[in-house]
Design a protein around this motif. Structure first.
Motif, mmCIF file in Angstrom:
data_model
loop_
_atom_site.group_PDB
_atom_site.id
_atom_site.type_symbol
_atom_site.label_atom_id
_atom_site.label_comp_id
_atom_site.label_asym_id
_atom_site.label_seq_id
_atom_site.Cartn_x
_atom_site.Cartn_y
_atom_site.Cartn_z
ATOM 1 N N THR A 84 1.085 -1.217 -0.070
ATOM 2 C CA THR A 84 -0.017 -0.191 -0.139
ATOM 3 C C THR A 84 1.079 1.030 -0.030
ATOM 4 O O THR A 84 1.961 1.356 0.767
ATOM 5 C CB THR A 84 -0.790 0.058 1.188
ATOM 6 O OG1 THR A 84 -0.229 0.003 2.427
ATOM 7 C CG2 THR A 84 -2.022 -1.202 1.181
ATOM 8 N N GLU A 144 -5.148 3.625 1.118
ATOM 9 C CA GLU A 144 -4.959 2.381 0.587
ATOM 10 C C GLU A 144 -4.572 1.392 1.706
ATOM 11 O O GLU A 144 -5.454 0.238 1.981
ATOM 12 C CB GLU A 144 -4.037 2.263 -0.211
ATOM 13 C CG GLU A 144 -4.092 2.708 -1.647
ATOM 14 C CD GLU A 144 -2.822 2.761 -2.700
ATOM 15 O OE1 GLU A 144 -1.781 1.686 -2.246
ATOM 16 O OE2 GLU A 144 -2.892 3.299 -3.685
ATOM 17 N N THR A 152 -7.200 -1.969 3.148
ATOM 18 C CA THR A 152 -6.256 -3.191 2.746
ATOM 19 C C THR A 152 -7.233 -4.507 3.318
ATOM 20 O O THR A 152 -7.761 -4.307 4.389
ATOM 21 C CB THR A 152 -5.015 -3.179 3.409
ATOM 22 O OG1 THR A 152 -4.407 -4.355 2.819
ATOM 23 C CG2 THR A 152 -5.019 -3.281 4.896
#
Length: 343
Positions: free
Chosen positions: A327, A332, A336
């Motif tokens: 990431t 992000e 995840t």
């Protein structure tokens, strides 16, 4: 009053630096979660970004200096070092309890860090229970004016107040007073615990009355019943405090519980945080910022340079964890699926 506040705050610093103040047989809970390593991350480590947003403000990192101190001579040095380091690295800075600032002018400079941190997000702090002991919206406005803070966090510390000499233990009808404060104060108002955690059901109640953010301050780090036990000269309270060494909700469990309750307010994960891998886990589980307290107190008493070294280490650990799962941004990391609970 000034002397007694100064004495208490100085003792708190000394005890946290030199004594064992963590709970027994209770952890942050992050060891129950593990990242699934991504052997082929397909990203450039040098392009990993730690910037994020909190309370409609762009921040350089998702890190926060947890509320620790103020209202004492040594606290002024500690807060100056913390503020200077926070400004350099882009960490958010939460002050210690500002009750002393209203009750005594003597130690106000220990809370006035804006000159060292002109661009830093600063959060002032007050015990929520003080709303039952003469503090109103006016005093809270004063606190914001004197500290030039960007937000106010109210701390909940019920068990600490029982063990503390002359503690304030009337926690009746606080929710309605918190709601009124949220409506009338011009800066965002958050709520934090001090080391025993906030679960989803309480977070929902607080969210429903207008709280802008929640700092879970879960179990696994400093236990304030242990701190106050070491200060106490009352044998019965000392013994009673010992029964609470395993008390509290682990920090990881707080974050999971609040997100399962669909509470939308931003979450600060604090309470026993010691490294950037824990921070990455907290963010992956639903936290927005991660707070470090006692684990940086020793460096804060020494120098800005000592703090900067720790801050850089925490940032590197977070970047490495992000690299390890592939990431490249905090958003992000929040999304995840490469984190699992160890059964």
């Amino acid at each position: 009053m000034a002397d007694s506040i100064n004495k208490r705050k100085s003792e708190h610093i000394r005890i946290n630096l030199n004594e064992k103040v963590t709970g027994e047989n209770i952890t942050t809970g992050f060891e129950k979660f593990r990242f699934i390593h991504n052997a082929l991350p397909e990203i450039d480590f040098d392009e990993i970004k730690l910037n994020t947003a909190f309370l409609n403000r762009e921040l350089r990192t998702p890190f926060l200096i947890s509320s620790m101190t103020g209202g004492a001579e040594l606290a002024e040095t500690i807060n100056r070092n913390l503020a200077t380091a926070a400004e350099e690295k882009g960490w958010t800075f939460a002050l210690g309890s500002t009750r002393a600032l209203i009750e005594s002018k003597e130690y106000r400079p220990s809370f006035q860090v804006r000159k060292y941190a002109p661009n830093t997000m600063v959060i002032a702090n007050l015990g929520a229970v003080q709303l039952n002991y003469g503090f109103s919206v006016d005093e809270c406005k004063q606190i914001i004016d004197i500290t030039d803070a960007d937000a106010l966090v109210l701390h909940l510390n019920s068990i600490q107040e029982v063990v503390q000499a002359d503690g304030n233990t009337n926690f009746k009808s606080l929710l309605v007073k918190i709601e009124k404060l949220c409506q009338q104060l011009e800066v965002p108002v958050g709520v934090k615990e001090v080391g025993w955690g906030i679960d989803g059901s309480i977070a929902k109640k607080l969210g429903d009355v207008g709280i802008a953010f929640l700092d879970v301050a879960g179990a696994g780090g400093t236990s304030w019943s242990q701190v106050e036990k070491l200060r106490s000269n009352q044998p019965i309270k000392k013994v009673a405090a010992e029964a609470f060494t395993e008390w509290g909700i682990p920090t990881a469990d707080c974050v999971v519980s609040i997100r399962e309750e669909k509470v939308n307010q931003p979450i600060v994960a604090s309470g026993g945080m010691t490294n950037g891998v824990q921070a990455a886990k907290a963010i992956a589980l639903g936290a927005d910022l991660v707070g470090f307290g006692r684990s940086i107190l020793k460096e804060a008493t020494h120098s800005v340079e000592s703090l900067l070294e720790v801050f850089e280490t925490r940032e590197l650990e977070l970047r490495m964890a992000m690299f390890g799962i592939g990431t490249s941004t905090i958003s992000e990391l929040k999304d995840t699926n490469r984190i699992s609970k160890i059964e």
